[in-house]
Enzyme design. Structure first.
Site, PDB file in Angstrom:
ATOM      1  N   GLY A 131      -0.473  41.497 -14.940  1.00 32.48           N
ATOM      2  CA  GLY A 131      -0.837  42.906 -14.707  1.00 32.48           C
ATOM      3  C   GLY A 131      -2.294  43.141 -15.050  1.00 32.48           C
ATOM      4  N   ARG A 135       0.844  37.628  -9.981  1.00 34.93           N
ATOM      5  CA  ARG A 135       1.828  36.943 -10.826  1.00 34.93           C
ATOM      6  C   ARG A 135       2.278  35.741  -9.988  1.00 34.93           C
ATOM      7  NH1 ARG A 135       2.828  40.741 -14.861  1.00 34.93           N
ATOM      8  NH2 ARG A 135       2.802  42.911 -14.201  1.00 34.93           N
ATOM      9  N   ASP A 143       1.005  37.507 -22.104  1.00 31.11           N
ATOM     10  CA  ASP A 143       1.737  36.334 -22.588  1.00 31.11           C
ATOM     11  C   ASP A 143       2.268  35.450 -21.452  1.00 31.11           C
ATOM     12  OD1 ASP A 143       3.651  38.182 -21.933  1.00 31.11           O
ATOM     13  OD2 ASP A 143       4.976  37.700 -23.609  1.00 31.11           O
ATOM     14  N   THR A 185      -3.911  42.879 -21.685  1.00 31.75           N
ATOM     15  CA  THR A 185      -2.680  43.520 -21.192  1.00 31.75           C
ATOM     16  C   THR A 185      -2.593  44.925 -21.774  1.00 31.75           C
ATOM     17  OG1 THR A 185      -0.269  43.592 -21.403  1.00 31.75           O
ATOM     18  CG2 THR A 185      -1.408  42.237 -23.013  1.00 31.75           C
ATOM     19  N   ASP A 192       0.023  46.324 -22.455  1.00 34.55           N
ATOM     20  CA  ASP A 192       1.220  46.412 -23.301  1.00 34.55           C
ATOM     21  C   ASP A 192       0.966  46.122 -24.783  1.00 34.55           C
ATOM     22  OD1 ASP A 192       2.696  47.040 -21.099  1.00 34.55           O
ATOM     23  OD2 ASP A 192       3.558  45.051 -20.815  1.00 34.55           O
ATOM     24  N   ASP A 239       1.298  43.481 -26.413  1.00 35.05           N
ATOM     25  CA  ASP A 239       2.420  42.753 -27.016  1.00 35.05           C
ATOM     26  C   ASP A 239       2.098  41.281 -27.225  1.00 35.05           C
ATOM     27  OD1 ASP A 239       2.283  42.233 -24.318  1.00 35.05           O
ATOM     28  OD2 ASP A 239       4.434  42.234 -23.982  1.00 35.05           O
ATOM     29  N   ARG A 278       7.607  46.910 -20.244  1.00 35.85           N
ATOM     30  CA  ARG A 278       8.874  46.277 -19.859  1.00 35.85           C
ATOM     31  C   ARG A 278       9.542  45.615 -21.057  1.00 35.85           C
ATOM     32  NH1 ARG A 278       7.964  43.631 -14.538  1.00 35.85           N
ATOM     33  NH2 ARG A 278       6.439  42.471 -15.720  1.00 35.85           N
TER      34      ARG A 278
HETATM   35  O1  F6P Z   1       0.964  44.811 -17.257  1.00 37.24           O
HETATM   36  C1  F6P Z   1       2.103  45.058 -17.968  1.00 37.24           C
HETATM   37  C2  F6P Z   1       2.964  45.987 -17.185  1.00 37.24           C
HETATM   38  O2  F6P Z   1       2.218  47.117 -16.885  1.00 37.24           O
HETATM   39  C3  F6P Z   1       4.265  46.363 -17.834  1.00 37.24           C
HETATM   40  O3  F6P Z   1       4.153  47.376 -18.784  1.00 37.24           O
HETATM   41  C4  F6P Z   1       5.080  46.740 -16.651  1.00 37.24           C
HETATM   42  O4  F6P Z   1       6.435  46.612 -16.893  1.00 37.24           O
HETATM   43  C5  F6P Z   1       4.638  45.751 -15.617  1.00 37.24           C
HETATM   44  O5  F6P Z   1       3.336  45.396 -15.954  1.00 37.24           O
HETATM   45  C6  F6P Z   1       4.699  46.242 -14.214  1.00 37.24           C
HETATM   46  O6  F6P Z   1       4.267  45.221 -13.374  1.00 37.24           O
HETATM   47  P1  F6P Z   1       4.104  45.340 -11.817  1.00 37.24           P
HETATM   48  O7  F6P Z   1       2.897  46.185 -11.559  1.00 37.24           O
HETATM   49  O8  F6P Z   1       3.934  43.945 -11.373  1.00 37.24           O
HETATM   50  O9  F6P Z   1       5.339  45.999 -11.299  1.00 37.24           O
END
Ligand code: F6P
Length: 327
Positions: A15, A76, A107, A130, A132, A134, A176
């Site tokens: 992300g 990803r 991560d 990130t 998040d 985390d 998430r």
């Molecule tokens: O980058 C982390 C994040 O924003 C999470 O908080 C979220 O669940 C996820 O990415 C969403 O990813 P995508 O944009 O690929 O749906």
């Protein structure tokens, strides 16, 4: 004797996060300062496998420090989690003579880097990027500050209308697997309940607290839910509360990807610049297969393997603060 790097590649993966551009800029300019050739790898590991790589100069990172997203784009990449994908990536790097990699991501991206560095002799260094927050072993990750401030700004606005109508609002924020955005934005906006994946949600406890507040004529209630909460997202929480409290006026707002965009905050630009700078210095000094984190305002180099094996923990103190301040 550490292998001397001469050509480095930089990529952003997973992300995107506001501040990634500031980190790319710092990597490119620090690399050039040390006389290295610097290559931008487009779309993360995917672009690496597909040889989508461009040489960077100082000008190619001009005027990006204030921009959200990532000029290198991101993805990803499932293929990189397979040995064949990593083999392809290695062959591309070998062909181009790229002998060091800077990986800006979370991560999942670090997990890929650990595998790659165990299989091939390419020094890797991670930068924690990130929204998040985390990642184990660092107080900061690039993008969290901007994302959480975006969430706070949005929740403050919702609070105005919520207060005008005496409503209950359930707001879902990103995360998430992690509750940091929910926890920080919830505390900063005076949320009555904050639901996060790191703690088991007792929905009956939430309902009891709403009933108790109703008895005290406190009709305005804000519930902040992380998208990955074990009970479910905001819609699920709303359904359950509405069943038990049919008289309550409840509205839901899912903030979504708005939290990932926008111009990075000053803090995110600063940590991104520091981390980018130290990532390259570290490669040059022969310290690698670590990621660059910040603990107590000092740079720290944490083995990538430790980062993926451990989870960042939310302390119980935060949870007590939420309970006591929400009364
Ligand atoms: O980058 C982390 C994040 O924003 C999470 O908080 C979220 O669940 C996820 O990415 C969403 O990813 P995508 O944009 O690929 O749906």
């Amino acid at each position: 004797m550490a292998k001397k790097v001469t050509k480095i590649g930089v990529l952003t993966s997973g992300g995107d996060a506001p501040g990634m551009n500031a980190a790319v800029r710092a990597v490119v300019r620090t690399g050039l300062y040390h006389g290295l050739e610097v290559y931008g790898i487009m779309r993360g590991y995917q672009g690496l496998i597909e040889d989508d790589i461009v040489q960077m100069d100082s000008r190619s990172v001009a005027n990006i420090i204030q921009r959200g997203g990532t000029i290198l784009k991101t993805a990803r990449c499932k293929e990189f989690y397979e040995p064949e994908g990593r083999e392809k990536a290695y062959q591309i790097l070998k062909k181009r003579g790229i002998d060091g990699l800077v990986i800006i991501g979370g991560d999942g991206s670090f997990r890929g880097a650990v595998k790659f560095s165990q299989e091939f002799d390419i020094p890797c260094i991670g930068i924690a990027g990130t929204i998040d927050k985390d990642i184990y072993g660092t107080d900061f990750t690039i993008g969290f500050d901007t994302a959480v401030n975006t969430a706070v700004e949005a929740i403050d606005k919702i609070r105005d209308t919520m207060d005008a109508h005496d409503r209950i609002f359930i707001i879902e924020v990103m995360g998430r697997d992690a509750g940091y955005i929910a926890l920080h934005s919830g505390i900063a906006t005076g949320a009555e309940n904050i639901l996060i994946p790191e703690r088991k949600t007792d929905i009956n406890d939430v309902i009891r607290s709403l009933q108790e507040k109703e008895r005290r004529k406190k009709l305005v209630n804000l519930i902040v839910v992380a998208e990955g909460d074990d009970f479910g997202g905001a819609d699920e929480v709303e359904r359950t509360i509405s069943e038990k409290l049919p008289q309550a006026e409840i509205r839901v707002c899912i903030l979504g990807h708005i939290q990932r965009g926008g111009s990075p905050s000053c803090l995110d630009r600063l940590i991104a610049s520091r981390m980018g700078f130290h990532a390259v210095e570290s490669l040059v000094e022969g310290r690698y297969n670590v990621f660059v984190g910040i603990l107590n305002n000092k740079m720290h180099y944490i083995p990538l393997e430790a980062a993926v094996k451990n989870k960042a923990k939310i302390s119980d103190e935060w949870m007590r603060i939420v309970k006591i301040l929400a009364s």
